[in-house]
Design an enzyme around this catalytic site. Structure first.
Site, short mmCIF file in Angstrom:
data_model
loop_
_atom_site.label_atom_id
_atom_site.label_comp_id
_atom_site.label_asym_id
_atom_site.label_seq_id
_atom_site.Cartn_x
_atom_site.Cartn_y
_atom_site.Cartn_z
N LYS A 1 -6.00 -1.56 -2.09
CA LYS A 1 -5.31 -0.69 -1.26
C LYS A 1 -6.00 -0.34 0.11
O LYS A 1 -5.87 -0.56 1.27
CB LYS A 1 -4.38 0.24 -1.64
N GLY B 1 7.06 2.73 -8.12
CA GLY B 1 8.34 2.84 -8.67
C GLY B 1 9.11 1.79 -8.05
O GLY B 1 8.94 1.35 -6.97
N VAL C 1 0.95 -1.03 0.06
CA VAL C 1 -0.07 -0.15 0.07
C VAL C 1 0.93 1.18 0.00
O VAL C 1 1.70 1.45 0.91
CB VAL C 1 -0.93 0.22 1.23
N ILE D 1 5.98 4.54 1.23
CA ILE D 1 5.28 5.31 2.43
C ILE D 1 4.98 4.29 3.55
O ILE D 1 4.46 3.54 3.39
CB ILE D 1 3.92 6.08 2.23
N GLU E 1 -0.84 2.25 -17.36
CA GLU E 1 -0.93 1.00 -18.34
C GLU E 1 -1.59 1.24 -19.34
O GLU E 1 -2.32 2.22 -19.64
CB GLU E 1 -1.54 -0.10 -17.68
#
Ligand code: HSE
Length: 464
Positions: free
Chosen positions: A239, A341, A166, A170, A224
């Site tokens: 999430k 990322g 999630v 972070i 995408e």
């Protein structure tokens, strides 16, 4: 009961199986003060997996020095071994046989970054049942099968850690699970999808259309070629199911989450919101509420939302993510950073890997606590403030008849602005908190009024 035996001889962390009811982990702690060897089996070597292998290699000496753990990725399961992945491991570490990585006695800890539900569920279950800690970045797996996997981890006394599942880098799972364990959390609101946040930010900052901003997101590799999972809120929905599970100790699955995406948001909506000192964000919301019969319930939903410009979430732009937690004693908290990322996500995986390895070395595991079955609030029962705009004939009595419809359905108007459009007018309303079902009945009746030409976007607003 889990029991632990500590064998003070040099060697590796070696999970061993006990009979039903417990796992015995024989931990060979080096007696000479040298770091414990932790051999990692990696399932999946895409952006995140490859970044993890590189990070482990880069950080290995410091982790050994500071945490007394010598991490090494020894086996990697991939779909195709012929691809050159340019990662610092020997070529014979790769295999297409993922099950053999899990069962390999030379693998102490499993990292699952392959994504999808099967075979990930089967592999993670097998690892946990064999007493091997698992670190996963797989939100879909947890949002659909979390409860059974957390129970399996607990029963076997091993960690199942998932910080990267999630909001990427972070730290939000560990704060919810540990730092805020004593807090009754009332509500969590997240910008947990970077692609949609990038698109909405572009529309607001540069006047881009939805389609142009989406194409730019695709060109930059955020979206995408089929962007449905991101733009229709499914990614954020998985999430928020995981967030709600951890924040409220409740069994919440992806199918419980109500979704609306951003594909219907227009440049006009963005401009009208800005005129009202708001921006539009795709928010994932998990909140505790009380049903009409007094029973506790949990609302989980994803939808575009008007956020006041002075709210901390309004400053989260581009592909960044943030999670805003409203808790009782600690008050409001916001965590902000990179939600996706390779390296950012791998950083969260590595943190979990170190934690799981350290916990294993000490003979204890992190716990998610008991998960309860709590009622999920039907969307009709959810109370939100709403923004709506309608186009009406501009003549005497129209505003009064429109306002009467709101009142008849118990929907209280907080503010109204009128803009002339020639012979017509646009009325822009923000309501006080109203139940979805009452707002929907209001809209149905407004549409039937002769003076109403069109009902435009209807969006929820962070407010009362
Ligand atoms: N596609 C997601 C995003 C990242 O745009 O944030 C993976 O969940």
């Amino acid at each position: 009961m889990t029991s632990w035996l500590v064998n003070q001889q040099p060697g590796n962390l070696t999970p061993d199986r006990a009979g039903p009811g417990g796992t015995v982990v024989v931990m060979n702690l080096p007696s000479d003060g040298s770091p414990s060897s932790v051999r990692v089996g990696l399932l999946g070597c895409g952006h995140v997996g490859a970044a993890l292998v590189a990070l482990v290699a880069e950080r290995r000496p410091e982790i050994a020095r500071r945490r007394a753990l010598d991490l090494e990725v020894v086996r990697i399961a991939v779909r195709n071994t012929a691809i050159d992945r340019d990662v610092p491991v020997s070529g014979d570490s790769f295999t297409t046989d993922a099950a053999s990585v899990v069962s390999d006695p030379d693998v102490d800890v499993i990292v699952e970054v392959m994504g999808g539900i099967e075979p990930a569920r089967e592999l993670v279950s097998t690892a946990l049942a064999a007493g091997k800690p698992v670190v996963t970045a797989n939100k879909d797996l947890l949002a659909n099968h979390g409860a059974e996997l957390y129970a399996l981890a607990e029963a076997n006394g091993v960690d199942l850690l998932f910080e990267a599942a999630v909001a990427g880098a972070i730290p939000i799972m560990r704060p919810l699970r540990e730092s805020l364990a004593g807090e009754p959390i009332n509500r969590v609101m997240g910008i947990v999808n970077g692609t949609t946040n990038f698109i909405l930010s572009r529309m607001a900052a540069d006047g881009a259309s939805y389609v142009d901003a989406l194409v730019e997101a695709q060109n930059l590799g955020y979206a995408e070629s089929d962007p449905t999972a991101d733009v229709e809120g499914y990614d954020a929905g998985a999430k928020v199911a995981v967030i709600a599970t951890v924040a409220f100790g409740a069994m919440v699955v992806a199918g419980d989450v109500y979704h609306e995406g951003i594909s219907g948001i227009t440049q006009a909506d963005i401009e009208l919101a800005a005129d009202l000192q708001h921006c539009i964000k795709l928010l994932a919301v998990a909140e505790r509420t009380v049903a009409d019969d007094g029973e506790p319930q949990i609302g989980v939903r994803v939808h575009p939302t008007l956020v006041p410009l002075d709210h901390p979430l309004a400053s989260v732009n581009g592909s960044f993510n943030a999670v805003f937690v409203e808790s009782a004693a600690a008050g409001d908290l916001m965590l902000y950073g990179r939600g996706a990322g390779g390296r950012p996500t791998a950083s969260a995986v590595l943190g979990d890997l170190i934690d799981a390895s350290a916990n294993m070395a000490r003979g204890h595991g992190a716990t998610i606590g008991t998960l309860e079955q709590v009622r999920i609030a039907p969307i009709d029962d959810v109370v939100s403030a709403f923004y709506l705009n309608i186009e009406v004939d501009d003549r005497p009595g129209v505003l009064a008849s429109v306002a009467t419809v709101f009142g008849e359905h118990g929907v209280s108007i907080r503010s109204m602005e009128q803009e002339g459009l020639g012979g017509e007018a646009r009325l822009v309303f923000i309501t006080h908190g109203a139940r979805e079902r009452d707002l929907r009945a209001t809209l149905d009746e407004l549409r039937s009024l002769e003076a109403v030409r069109a009902v435009g976007s209807v969006l929820r607003v962070i407010g009362d």
